[in-house]
Design a protein around this motif. Structure first.
Motif, short mmCIF file in Angstrom:
data_model
loop_
_atom_site.label_atom_id
_atom_site.label_comp_id
_atom_site.label_asym_id
_atom_site.label_seq_id
_atom_site.Cartn_x
_atom_site.Cartn_y
_atom_site.Cartn_z
N ARG A 437 0.85 -1.20 0.00
CA ARG A 437 0.00 0.00 0.00
C ARG A 437 0.88 1.24 0.00
O ARG A 437 1.95 1.26 0.59
CB ARG A 437 -0.92 -0.01 1.22
N LEU A 438 0.41 2.26 -0.71
CA LEU A 438 1.10 3.54 -0.74
C LEU A 438 0.47 4.47 0.30
O LEU A 438 -0.75 4.48 0.49
CB LEU A 438 1.00 4.17 -2.13
N PHE A 439 1.32 5.24 0.98
CA PHE A 439 0.85 6.23 1.94
C PHE A 439 1.39 7.59 1.52
O PHE A 439 2.58 7.73 1.20
CB PHE A 439 1.34 5.89 3.34
N VAL A 440 0.52 8.59 1.52
CA VAL A 440 0.91 9.94 1.12
C VAL A 440 0.83 10.86 2.33
O VAL A 440 0.01 10.66 3.24
CB VAL A 440 0.03 10.47 -0.03
N SER A 441 1.71 11.85 2.35
CA SER A 441 1.73 12.81 3.45
C SER A 441 1.91 14.21 2.88
O SER A 441 2.63 14.41 1.90
CB SER A 441 2.88 12.49 4.41
N SER A 442 1.29 15.18 3.52
CA SER A 442 1.47 16.58 3.13
C SER A 442 2.09 17.39 4.27
O SER A 442 2.15 18.62 4.20
CB SER A 442 0.12 17.21 2.72
N ASN A 443 2.53 16.71 5.33
CA ASN A 443 3.14 17.41 6.46
C ASN A 443 4.46 16.77 6.88
O ASN A 443 4.73 16.61 8.07
CB ASN A 443 2.17 17.50 7.64
N ASN A 444 5.27 16.37 5.89
CA ASN A 444 6.61 15.86 6.15
C ASN A 444 6.61 14.58 6.97
O ASN A 444 7.47 14.34 7.79
CB ASN A 444 7.46 16.94 6.83
N GLY A 445 5.60 13.74 6.71
CA GLY A 445 5.55 12.42 7.33
C GLY A 445 5.01 12.38 8.74
O GLY A 445 5.03 11.32 9.37
N VAL A 446 4.48 13.50 9.26
CA VAL A 446 3.90 13.47 10.60
C VAL A 446 2.65 12.61 10.62
O VAL A 446 2.45 11.77 11.50
CB VAL A 446 3.58 14.90 11.09
N THR A 447 1.79 12.81 9.62
CA THR A 447 0.63 11.95 9.42
C THR A 447 0.62 11.48 7.98
O THR A 447 1.20 12.14 7.09
CB THR A 447 -0.69 12.69 9.72
N VAL A 448 -0.02 10.34 7.73
CA VAL A 448 -0.07 9.78 6.39
C VAL A 448 -1.48 9.30 6.08
O VAL A 448 -2.28 9.01 6.99
CB VAL A 448 0.92 8.60 6.23
N THR A 449 -1.79 9.23 4.79
CA THR A 449 -3.08 8.74 4.32
C THR A 449 -2.84 7.57 3.37
O THR A 449 -2.06 7.71 2.42
CB THR A 449 -3.86 9.84 3.59
N PRO A 450 -3.48 6.43 3.60
CA PRO A 450 -3.26 5.28 2.70
C PRO A 450 -4.01 5.44 1.39
O PRO A 450 -5.14 5.96 1.36
CB PRO A 450 -3.80 4.10 3.51
N VAL A 451 -3.39 5.02 0.31
CA VAL A 451 -4.05 4.92 -1.00
C VAL A 451 -3.71 3.56 -1.58
O VAL A 451 -2.63 3.01 -1.32
CB VAL A 451 -3.63 6.06 -1.95
N ASN A 452 -4.59 3.01 -2.35
CA ASN A 452 -4.38 1.68 -2.92
C ASN A 452 -3.49 1.75 -4.15
O ASN A 452 -3.53 2.73 -4.92
CB ASN A 452 -5.71 1.04 -3.29
N VAL A 453 -2.68 0.71 -4.33
CA VAL A 453 -1.94 0.54 -5.57
C VAL A 453 -2.75 -0.39 -6.46
O VAL A 453 -3.68 -1.06 -6.00
CB VAL A 453 -0.54 -0.03 -5.30
N PRO A 454 -2.44 -0.47 -7.76
CA PRO A 454 -3.21 -1.34 -8.64
C PRO A 454 -3.22 -2.78 -8.16
O PRO A 454 -2.23 -3.28 -7.61
CB PRO A 454 -2.49 -1.20 -9.98
N ALA A 455 -4.34 -3.46 -8.36
CA ALA A 455 -4.48 -4.85 -7.93
C ALA A 455 -3.38 -5.71 -8.52
O ALA A 455 -3.05 -5.61 -9.71
CB ALA A 455 -5.85 -5.38 -8.35
N GLY A 456 -2.79 -6.56 -7.68
CA GLY A 456 -1.73 -7.44 -8.13
C GLY A 456 -0.34 -6.86 -8.03
O GLY A 456 0.65 -7.56 -8.24
N SER A 457 -0.23 -5.58 -7.70
CA SER A 457 1.08 -4.94 -7.58
C SER A 457 1.65 -5.18 -6.19
O SER A 457 0.95 -5.02 -5.19
CB SER A 457 0.97 -3.43 -7.83
N THR A 458 2.92 -5.57 -6.13
CA THR A 458 3.56 -5.81 -4.84
C THR A 458 4.94 -5.19 -4.80
O THR A 458 5.64 -5.12 -5.81
CB THR A 458 3.71 -7.33 -4.56
N LEU A 459 5.32 -4.72 -3.60
CA LEU A 459 6.65 -4.20 -3.32
C LEU A 459 7.08 -3.17 -4.36
O LEU A 459 6.24 -2.43 -4.87
CB LEU A 459 7.65 -5.35 -3.20
N GLY A 460 8.38 -3.09 -4.68
CA GLY A 460 8.84 -2.19 -5.72
C GLY A 460 9.40 -0.89 -5.18
O GLY A 460 9.83 -0.79 -4.04
N ARG A 461 9.38 0.14 -6.05
CA ARG A 461 9.91 1.45 -5.73
C ARG A 461 8.95 2.54 -6.22
O ARG A 461 8.21 2.34 -7.19
CB ARG A 461 11.29 1.67 -6.39
#
Length: 574
Positions: A437-461
């Protein structure tokens, strides 16, 4: 700033204490080296960090032994993996400040599954420093009579199960005659061998009858009684004539750590190895005839540690011979010390023993990735098992983990160059990316919001656009390379990009963070990915790889993009 990969390491597989020199304590780890405790500062001093990449296999320590006659001498069985080199028995004559290789270049496997926490596989004769024995994983038992200058194989002792071999060796008083010495070797899959005088007057190696077949650790009391733990048969003791099963509890069959009070042969501690966390520590005050559970409380630890990080997969336990009531223990996460193993009411009391985690200079985690934004907090780490940290002060132990709910690993981190408050963290629920799962932050990592990656996608960069806070590139280990223009709300395939070219979490990261160098269209992104992946392939190599790269440039780039490609090339390869 680019993403780097760093490595720190995990399981603390053993602790040893010098029997005659006070405050001389060593710890070994599966793939992170050996350490000596500085009792004045409370810090662990790393002893193998000076080895270069060509000797990185020596960072793993499969066994450790001290010379009772000379406190400056220490031996280690070095070697992380058996399928690569080098492996060797290392000797130090200055308490680990420098080392020499003794030439016993046989395979060690300090990261070898559950057997790594067994030991110790090296023992020095306590009355004659020239003599020592070493158990190996594949090649049997070896001995030296000249302080490890030369070695010879002990042919009378079998090699044991391949890859497990002889994990424990010990010297002790002859329990029958109460004079002279016996040497014991725990042979996995067969039992315990002993070298002692026989009825015919000869001193030979023999298998002790009805010994446990899977010895894990061994220790000998001052009266000569041998105690043996196993990973599947409980705990035993041997009086030189017969074996007795003294397993503390039938609820557990796997015990590793065992230690005997140097001031009381009947006072024994045995630690359970498998079955969860906060595992039992058992005490006997009558030589194993009966047992009670030691009540224990961890009162000092790093702030981010969770309740399960205490006596979890306990590997070793050791009385301090110089400080009554003091005991050291090791497990998955670190080294622990108590100064009141008996509680406040003595051996028969019920008051809990209090323990502290000794972590300074040694606290070990496995780091997969890191990122250094130019503004805000200067350092972020991504780890296995422990997620990762927002390091507000890089010289201090971090206080809090990055709050990626449901994740155990962070495999990739990046930030938006124009405004590093915008950050992305690629998390995984395990080593295999079962949930990625990808997590996005707008406050330098203090808090994060999860967003889904495409189905079947794992690990990576992942990579963040340098100028557009909405553009993210995700290159998974499995699944299609994708791009988002709305911070991960939706994804589009990047047609033409190489498919599944990223390795697992243990592989070096592909260099996609340089995609932030300019405002790039999707064709240029794909072209750079092709070049980066081509340069990281095993073939072609050397000059062929360079020609391959230039060929990719010629066929992939338009004239209007040459200046940007040249900039990317300069940044990536100097």
């Amino acid at each position: 700033m680019e993403e780097y990969t760093y490595w720190w390491w995990g399981y603390v597989t053993g602790v040893v204490i010098h029997p005659t020199e006070p405050d001389l304590v060593y710890a070994r780890t599966d793939v992170g080296g050996a350490y000596r405790l500085d009792v004045t500062s409370g810090d662990w001093v790393p002893l193998l960090d000076h080895f270069g990449d060509e000797d990185s296999n020596l960072y793993g320590v499969d066994g450790i032994a001290l010379d009772q006659q000379n406190p400056n001498v220490v031996y280690i069985a070095a070697g992380k993996y058996g399928n690569v080199g080098p492996s060797d028995i290392l000797k130090s004559t200055d308490r680990g400040e420098t080392w020499i290789r003794t030439g016993l270049n046989l395979r060690n496997e300090s990261n070898g599954n559950i057997h790594r926490a067994m030991g110790e596989s090296i023992a020095v004769n306590p009355t004659n420093s020239n003599y020592l024995h070493v158990g190996t994983r594949y090649d049997g038992l070896y001995t030296s009579s000249d302080g490890a200058a030369t070695w010879s194989k002990v042919w009378d002792v079998p090699s044991g199960l391949s890859g497990e071999g002889i994990r424990s060796v010990a010297y002790g008083l002859n329990p029958v005659t109460k004079q002279g010495q016996v040497v014991y070797a725990g042979v996995r899959g067969i039992g315990v061998y002993s070298k002692a005088p026989r009825s015919n007057g000869q001193t030979t190696w023999q298998l002790t009858g009805r010994s446990p077949e899977y010895p894990a650790r061994m220790t000998v009391a001052k009266n000569g009684t041998l105690y043996v733990t196993t990973d599947n048969q409980g705990v035993y003791k041997f009086n030189g004539v017969q074996w007795t099963n003294i397993t503390p509890s039938s609820s557990y069959s796997s015990y590793y750590g065992i230690t005997i009070d140097p001031n009381n042969d009947n006072h024994i501690l045995a630690a359970v190895r498998t079955g969860g966390d906060n595992l039992p520590l058992y005490r006997s005050v009558n030589g194993g005839q009966s047992w009670t559970t030691v009540s224990k409380t961890l009162v000092s630890k790093p702030s981010w540690w969770t309740p399960n990080m205490f006596f979890s997969a306990t590997s070793s336990i050791k009385f301090d011979p110089h400080n009554p009531g003091t005991v050291y223990a090791t497990d998955w996460f670190g080294v622990y010390k108590t100064e009141n193993i008996n509680g406040t009411n003595g051996l028969t009391g019920s008051t809990a023993s209090t323990w502290e985690a000794i972590t300074d200079g040694h606290e070990e985690v496995v780091a997969l990735t890191a990122s250094t934004p130019p503004q805000g907090v200067s350092f972020f780490s991504g780890l296995t098992d422990q997620v990762g940290f927002r390091h507000e002060n890089v010289t201090d132990v971090p206080f809090n983990k990055i709050p990626l709910s449901g994740m155990r690993e962070i495999v990739s981190i990046d930030y938006h160059e124009a405004n590093p408050n915008y950050m992305i963290f690629l998390g995984s629920s395990d080593w295999y990316g079962t949930t990625t799962r990808l997590f996005v932050s707008s406050n330098n990592g203090v808090t994060v919001t999860p967003v889904n990656v495409p189905a079947g996608s794992t690990l990576g960069r992942v990579a963040y656009s340098a100028i557009n806070p909405n553009v993210i590139v995700y290159y998974p280990q499995t699944g299609n390379p994708v791009r988002s223009t709305n911070r991960g709300a939706t994804w589009q395939n990047m047609n033409g990009a190489p498919f599944q070219a990223i390795g697992g979490i243990w592989s070096l990261p592909i260099i996609i963070h340089w995609l932030r160098i300019a405002s790039m269209d999707i064709n240029f992104i794909c072209m750079l990915l092709v070049i980066c992946i081509g340069l990281r392939m095993q073939e072609p190599t050397g000059p062929k790889r360079m020609r391959f790269a230039f060929l990719l440039i010629r066929i992939s780039i338009q004239a209007s993009l040459k200046s940007r490609l040249h900039l990317a090339w300069r940044i990536m390869y100097g």
